[in-house]
Design an enzyme around this catalytic site. Structure first.
Site, PDB file in Angstrom:
ATOM      1  N   HIS A   1      -3.407 -14.570  10.807  1.00 26.83           N
ATOM      2  CA  HIS A   1      -2.953 -14.182   9.479  1.00 26.83           C
ATOM      3  C   HIS A   1      -3.207 -12.721   9.110  1.00 26.83           C
ATOM      4  CE1 HIS A   1      -1.845 -14.522   5.371  1.00 26.83           C
ATOM      5  NE2 HIS A   1      -3.070 -14.367   4.902  1.00 26.83           N
ATOM      6  N   HIS A   2      -4.389 -12.227   9.391  1.00 27.23           N
ATOM      7  CA  HIS A   2      -4.727 -10.885   8.889  1.00 27.23           C
ATOM      8  C   HIS A   2      -5.621 -10.183   9.899  1.00 27.23           C
ATOM      9  CE1 HIS A   2      -5.317  -8.062   5.437  1.00 27.23           C
ATOM     10  NE2 HIS A   2      -6.403  -7.757   6.124  1.00 27.23           N
TER      11      HIS A   2
ATOM     12  N   ARG B   1      -5.733 -25.030  -3.069  1.00 32.47           N
ATOM     13  CA  ARG B   1      -7.085 -25.606  -2.991  1.00 32.47           C
ATOM     14  C   ARG B   1      -7.910 -25.143  -4.194  1.00 32.47           C
ATOM     15  NH1 ARG B   1      -8.697 -23.276   2.177  1.00 32.47           N
ATOM     16  NH2 ARG B   1      -6.648 -22.297   2.251  1.00 32.47           N
TER      17      ARG B   1
ATOM     18  N   THR C   1      -0.421 -21.393   0.333  1.00 34.47           N
ATOM     19  CA  THR C   1      -1.439 -20.594  -0.361  1.00 34.47           C
ATOM     20  C   THR C   1      -2.752 -21.334  -0.606  1.00 34.47           C
ATOM     21  OG1 THR C   1      -1.937 -19.267  -2.306  1.00 34.47           O
ATOM     22  CG2 THR C   1      -0.476 -21.134  -2.654  1.00 34.47           C
ATOM     23  N   GLU C   2      -3.817 -20.543  -0.471  1.00 33.55           N
ATOM     24  CA  GLU C   2      -5.168 -21.024  -0.755  1.00 33.55           C
ATOM     25  C   GLU C   2      -5.314 -21.422  -2.223  1.00 33.55           C
ATOM     26  OE1 GLU C   2      -7.829 -18.539   1.451  1.00 33.55           O
ATOM     27  OE2 GLU C   2      -9.101 -18.350  -0.301  1.00 33.55           O
TER      28      GLU C   2
ATOM     29  N   GLY D   1      -7.048 -12.908  -1.957  1.00 32.15           N
ATOM     30  CA  GLY D   1      -7.025 -12.093  -3.174  1.00 32.15           C
ATOM     31  C   GLY D   1      -7.546 -10.686  -2.957  1.00 32.15           C
TER      32      GLY D   1
ATOM     33  N   ARG E   1     -12.124 -18.633   4.795  1.00 38.66           N
ATOM     34  CA  ARG E   1     -11.024 -19.003   5.690  1.00 38.66           C
ATOM     35  C   ARG E   1     -11.500 -19.299   7.107  1.00 38.66           C
ATOM     36  NH1 ARG E   1      -6.447 -14.750   3.494  1.00 38.66           N
ATOM     37  NH2 ARG E   1      -6.056 -15.959   1.607  1.00 38.66           N
TER      38      ARG E   1
ATOM     39  N   GLU F   1      10.506   3.498   6.405  1.00 40.39           N
ATOM     40  CA  GLU F   1      10.257   2.056   6.577  1.00 40.39           C
ATOM     41  C   GLU F   1      11.100   1.519   7.723  1.00 40.39           C
ATOM     42  OE1 GLU F   1       8.325  -0.631   5.514  1.00 40.39           O
ATOM     43  OE2 GLU F   1       9.626  -1.604   6.984  1.00 40.39           O
TER      44      GLU F   1
ATOM     45  N   ALA G   1       0.833  -1.206   0.000  1.00 40.21           N
ATOM     46  CA  ALA G   1       0.000   0.000   0.000  1.00 40.21           C
ATOM     47  C   ALA G   1       0.868   1.257   0.000  1.00 40.21           C
ATOM     48  CB  ALA G   1      -0.924   0.002   1.220  1.00 40.21           C
TER      49      ALA G   1
ATOM     50  N   GLY H   1      -1.000 -15.586  -3.094  1.00 45.25           N
ATOM     51  CA  GLY H   1      -2.117 -15.837  -4.000  1.00 45.25           C
ATOM     52  C   GLY H   1      -2.160 -14.949  -5.228  1.00 45.25           C
ATOM     53  N   GLY H   2      -2.805 -13.813  -5.097  1.00 44.67           N
ATOM     54  CA  GLY H   2      -2.963 -12.944  -6.250  1.00 44.67           C
ATOM     55  C   GLY H   2      -3.894 -11.802  -5.910  1.00 44.67           C
TER      56      GLY H   2
ATOM     57  N   GLU I   1      -3.604  -2.743   5.178  1.00 48.43           N
ATOM     58  CA  GLU I   1      -4.055  -3.511   6.342  1.00 48.43           C
ATOM     59  C   GLU I   1      -4.153  -2.664   7.609  1.00 48.43           C
ATOM     60  OE1 GLU I   1      -2.022  -7.270   6.747  1.00 48.43           O
ATOM     61  OE2 GLU I   1      -3.159  -7.787   8.549  1.00 48.43           O
TER      62      GLU I   1
ATOM     63  N   ALA J   1      -6.641  -8.806  -0.260  1.00 49.66           N
ATOM     64  CA  ALA J   1      -5.635  -7.949   0.387  1.00 49.66           C
ATOM     65  C   ALA J   1      -4.833  -7.214  -0.678  1.00 49.66           C
ATOM     66  CB  ALA J   1      -4.710  -8.766   1.278  1.00 49.66           C
TER      67      ALA J   1
ATOM     68  N   HIS K   1      -5.849 -18.260   9.216  1.00 45.26           N
ATOM     69  CA  HIS K   1      -5.774 -18.880   7.885  1.00 45.26           C
ATOM     70  C   HIS K   1      -5.635 -20.384   8.097  1.00 45.26           C
ATOM     71  CE1 HIS K   1      -4.284 -20.022   3.972  1.00 45.26           C
ATOM     72  NE2 HIS K   1      -4.496 -18.802   3.510  1.00 45.26           N
TER      73      HIS K   1
ATOM     74  N   ARG L   1     -11.628 -11.726   5.634  1.00 45.86           N
ATOM     75  CA  ARG L   1     -11.089 -11.267   4.349  1.00 45.86           C
ATOM     76  C   ARG L   1     -10.979 -12.429   3.380  1.00 45.86           C
ATOM     77  NH1 ARG L   1      -6.410 -11.587   1.858  1.00 45.86           N
ATOM     78  NH2 ARG L   1      -5.098 -12.072   3.649  1.00 45.86           N
TER      79      ARG L   1
HETATM   80  P1  ADP Z   1       0.108  -3.478   3.411  1.00 49.62           P
HETATM   81  O1  ADP Z   1      -0.213  -4.842   2.907  1.00 49.62           O
HETATM   82  O2  ADP Z   1      -1.029  -2.801   4.053  1.00 49.62           O
HETATM   83  O3  ADP Z   1       0.839  -2.656   2.412  1.00 49.62           O
HETATM   84  P2  ADP Z   1       2.531  -4.503   4.600  1.00 49.62           P
HETATM   85  O4  ADP Z   1       2.514  -5.411   5.746  1.00 49.62           O
HETATM   86  O5  ADP Z   1       2.846  -5.068   3.267  1.00 49.62           O
HETATM   87  O6  ADP Z   1       1.144  -3.726   4.616  1.00 49.62           O
HETATM   88  O7  ADP Z   1       3.579  -3.341   4.847  1.00 49.62           O
HETATM   89  C1  ADP Z   1       3.606  -2.533   5.980  1.00 49.62           C
HETATM   90  C2  ADP Z   1       5.002  -1.962   6.123  1.00 49.62           C
HETATM   91  O8  ADP Z   1       5.017  -0.960   7.150  1.00 49.62           O
HETATM   92  C3  ADP Z   1       6.054  -3.001   6.514  1.00 49.62           C
HETATM   93  O9  ADP Z   1       7.122  -2.947   5.619  1.00 49.62           O
HETATM   94  C4  ADP Z   1       6.458  -2.580   7.922  1.00 49.62           C
HETATM   95  O10 ADP Z   1       7.803  -2.899   8.228  1.00 49.62           O
HETATM   96  C5  ADP Z   1       6.227  -1.090   7.882  1.00 49.62           C
HETATM   97  N1  ADP Z   1       6.052  -0.462   9.195  1.00 49.62           N
HETATM   98  C6  ADP Z   1       5.275  -0.889  10.215  1.00 49.62           C
HETATM   99  N2  ADP Z   1       5.351  -0.051  11.246  1.00 49.62           N
HETATM  100  C7  ADP Z   1       6.193   0.959  10.880  1.00 49.62           C
HETATM  101  C8  ADP Z   1       6.691   2.130  11.520  1.00 49.62           C
HETATM  102  N3  ADP Z   1       6.358   2.433  12.772  1.00 49.62           N
HETATM  103  N4  ADP Z   1       7.534   2.935  10.842  1.00 49.62           N
HETATM  104  C9  ADP Z   1       7.912   2.623   9.572  1.00 49.62           C
HETATM  105  N5  ADP Z   1       7.487   1.520   8.925  1.00 49.62           N
HETATM  106  C10 ADP Z   1       6.640   0.700   9.558  1.00 49.62           C
END
Ligand code: ADP
Length: 521
Positions: free
Chosen positions: A456-457, A333, A329-330, A499, A354, A69, A50, A83-84, A486, A501, A317, A496
Site C-alpha cells: 500500500h505505501h 473499522r 478504507t480503515e 490519515g 496496519r 505529470e 503534494a 480516509g481523511g 510519499e 499521508a 494494508h 504509516r
Molecule cells: P503524493 O501522495 O506524494 O502527492 P501521489 O501518488 O498522489 O503522491 O502523486 C504522485 C504523482 O506523480 C502521480 O500523479 C504520478 O503519476 C506522478 N509521477 C510519478 N512519476 C513521475 C514522473 N517521472 N514524471 C512526472 N510525473 C510523475
C-alpha cells in the site's frame, strides 16, 4: 458558445479529477504560448496531492510554476485515498464529545512500556491529559499526543523533527484547505490514533465521502485558477544540474528549466521489482496503488547524489479486496466495523496499526478476513454504498443469512456478533483490547467484504530536512532540490498511520512550495 462548451468540458474534466490542459493530441489548434512554456521559477514533478499543494503555495508566493505529470489525469495515489487527514487541536475536533479515555490511557501505557526513549514526550502528554481531566473543555487532543501516536505507530523509527512539523502544522493545513474550498469537517477514529483525529469531508446529505476524490479536483482547480501550467502525459526522466545546483528536469527531449525543482512523484509501491528488492517476502501480494507509482523521483534524485532513508519500510494494508486490488478504507473499522475469520470469529483489535492487523490476518486460516458492517453504517457513508455498487460485498437480511452468503458457520457468526455488541454496550473488549467502539452492529441488512493485505505505501524515500530540502549522503542540502509527499522518507518510520499521508502531502507540500519559492527569489 465556444466558451460555454469549453467551460462545460473543463467542469466535466474537473469532476473526473482531470486537468483541463491535457497534452495536445495533434487534433487541436496550435497550443497557447503558456502551454508551450518550458521555463518557470519553480518546476514541480508530479501532480498528486503534494505536487499540487506545493504548486499552489509557490504561486501564492508570487512564483511561476510548471507541473509535469506523467499520467493523463492529476491526482496520482492521492485520488485513491479514502480516509481523511489527521490533525490535532482543531475546532472540528471540539465539536465532538470526548469519550476516548481508554484510547489515551492505552497509548500512555504502551509508550511507557515499549518506548523509554519517548519518556519526555510521554510525560508531557500525560500532564496535558491530567490537566484536561481536571478541567475538561472542548475535545482532548494535543500536537504532542499526535506526535506520540505517530512515533509509537512508526515504531519510533521516524525522523522526530519531521514528525514534530507534521503534528504542529496539520491543523494549519486544515485551515489552508478551506482557502481552496475544501472542508474536512467531520472527525472520526482511525487505526493507531488514540483519539478522534482524522478529518473527513461529507456530502450535502452529511455522509462521509472519500477524501482523495474530494480533494484532487479542488487542488487541480485552485492550481489552474492561479495560473499553474500543467504538462500532462509527460514523464520526467532526469534532473539537470548546473554548477552544483538543480536547475531543471528533462522529460525525454524537452528540458524544463527552473530556479528550483520540487519532486512530488509519490512512492514506489507499484514498482514490483523495487518493492521485492527491499522486501522479498512481499512476492505475490496485490498492490493498491495507481500504476505510475514507480519511484521515479527516488531514481532521479539518487542519480545526482541524494540520500534515501528507510527504503525497506513498505506498508501492507489489511483490508484490500484481492480480486480488484481495491482498498477498503480503515474508516469503516474506525466507525464500528469488525473483522472475522473464515470461522466467523473475531481475531484481533480491528483498529490496531496496519502492520499488526495485517500480520494477524495473514495468520488466520486462508490468510484472509471478512469485514462486517450493518445497515446503519451503510446509511451514514456513501463510501460503503460505493463498495456495494462495485459488487465488493455479500449481504444478508440477518446475521445468519450473511453467514450463509460468506460461507461461514451461522451459529459462530451469531455468537461473534452478540459478543461484539455486548462489548460496544460495555465500552470494553476484554478479548482483544479494542478501545474504539462507535455503534452496535445490529441493524440488517448486513454486509461483508472479503479482504486480505496488499502492498500500500512506501514509508521510505528521499531524505529531507524540515524545509523539505533533499539531502545528500553527507547530510547537506542539494541546492535547488526539494521533495514532498510519499517520495520522501522519515515521516512515517516503520508504519504509516491512516490519515497521516494526507497530512504529510498537505503539510510538507505547502512547505516545499514556500521554500522553493523563497529559494527562487
Ligand atoms: P503524493 O501522495 O506524494 O502527492 P501521489 O501518488 O498522489 O503522491 O502523486 C504522485 C504523482 O506523480 C502521480 O500523479 C504520478 O503519476 C506522478 N509521477 C510519478 N512519476 C513521475 C514522473 N517521472 N514524471 C512526472 N510525473 C510523475
Amino acid at each position: 458558445m465556444k466558451k460555454l462548451v469549453a467551460l462545460t468540458l473543463a467542469s466535466l474534466m474537473l469532476l473526473a479529477g482531470c486537468s483541463s490542459t491535457p497534452k495536445n493530441d495533434g487534433n487541436e489548434a496550435t497550443p497557447t504560448p503558456e502551454a508551450a512554456a518550458t521555463e518557470a521559477d519553480v518546476i514541480v514533478v508530479g501532480a498528486g496531492g503534494a505536487g499540487m499543494t506545493a504548486a499552489i503555495e509557490a504561486v501564492n508566493a508570487g512564483k511561476s510554476v510548471i507541473v509535469i505529470e506523467k499520467a493523463a489525469m492529476t491526482g496520482g495515489n492521492t485520488t485513491r485515498s479514502t480516509g481523511g487527514m489527521n490533525a490535532a487541536n482543531t475546532p472540528e475536533q471540539d465539536k465532538n464529545d470526548f469519550a476516548e479515555d481508554a484510547g489515551v490511557e492505552k497509548m500512555l501505557a504502551s509508550a511507557k512500556e515499549n518506548y523509554p526513549d519517548l519518556a519526555e514526550l510521554t510525560a508531557t502528554v500525560e500532564k496535558q491529559y491530567e490537566e484536561y481531566k481536571a478541567n475538561p473543555t472542548g475535545y482532548f487532543d494535543t500536537e504532542e499526543l499526535f506526535m506520540l501516536d505517530t512515533l509509537v505507530g512508526g515504531k519510533n523509527l521516524n525522523d522526530h523533527a519531521l514528525v514534530e512539523v507534521l503534528a504542529n502544522e496539520a491543523k494549519n493545513g486544515i485551515e489552508w484547505l478551506k482557502t481552496i474550498d475544501a472542508n474536512l469537517s467531520q472527525v472520526g477514529s482511525f487505526g493507531g490514533a488514540s483519539v478522534k483525529r482524522i478529518h473527513k469531508p461529507v456530502n450535502d446529505e452529511g455522509k462521509t465521502v472519500a477524501v482523495g476524490s474530494y480533494l484532487v479536483p479542488k487542488l487541480t482547480k485552485a492550481a489552474e485558477d492561479k495560473g499553474v501550467q500543467f504538462v500532462m502525459e509527460t514523464a520526467a526522466t532526469e534532473l539537470v544540474v548546473t554548477d552544483g545546483k538543480v536547475t531543471g528536469v528533462k522529460a525525454g527531449d524537452t528540458t524544463y528549466t527552473g530556479k528550483a525543482v520540487i519532486l512530488a512523484t509519490g512512492g514506489f509501491a507499484a514498482n514490483t521489482e523495487m518493492v521485492l528488492k527491499y522486501k522479498p517476502s512481499y512476492e505475490g501480494f496485490v498492490c493498491t496503488n495507481a500504476p505510475g507509482m514507480t519511484g521515479d523521483g527516488i531514481v532521479m534524485a539518487t542519480a545526482i547524489g541524494a540520500d534515501t532513508v528507510d527504503m525497506e519500510q513498505i506498508q501492507i494494508h489489511p483490508t484490500v479486496s484481492q480480486e480488484t486490488s481495491a482498498l477498503i478504507t480503515e474508516g469503516l473499522r474506525g466507525d464500528g466495523a469488525i473483522l472475522v475469520n473464515s470461522e466467523g470469529k473475531r481475531f484481533f483489535d480491528e483498529v490496531g496499526t496496519r502492520d499488526a492487523v495485517s500480520a494477524a490476518e495473514v495468520a488466520q486460516p486462508g490468510g484472509f478476513a471478512w469485514l462486517i458492517v450493518d445497515n446503519k453504517m451503510v446509511e451514514a457513508s456513501s463510501v460503503i454504498a460505493g463498495y456495494i455498487k462495485q459488487g465488493l460485498t455479500v449481504e444478508g437480511a440477518d446475521v445468519e443469512a450473511l453467514a450463509a452468503a460468506m460461507g461461514v458457520d451461522g451459529a459462530a457468526l451469531v455468537e461473534t456478533m452478540d459478543k461484539w455488541n455486548a462489548c460496544v454496550e460495555a465500552g470494553k473488549d476484554e478479548e482483544f483490547g479494542r478501545t474504539s467502539f462507535a455503534n452496535k452492529l445490529d441493524e440488517g441488512p448486513y454486509y461483508a467484504i472479503k479482504v486480505a493485505p496488499g502492498v500500500h505505501h512506501t514509508m521510505g524515500g528521499l531524505k529531507i530536512n524540515t524545509n523539505t530540502e533533499v539531502l545528500d549522503a553527507s547530510g547537506n542540502a542539494i541546492p535547488g532540490l526539494y521533495a514532498a509527499g510519499e517520495v520522501t522518507g522519515g515521516v512515517h518510520g516503520a508504519n504509516r498511520l491512516g490519515g497521516n499521508a494526507v497530512a504529510d502531502i498537505i503539510v510538507f507540500g505547502r512547505i516545499a512550495g514556500q521554500q522553493a519559492a523563497a529559494y527562487a527569489n
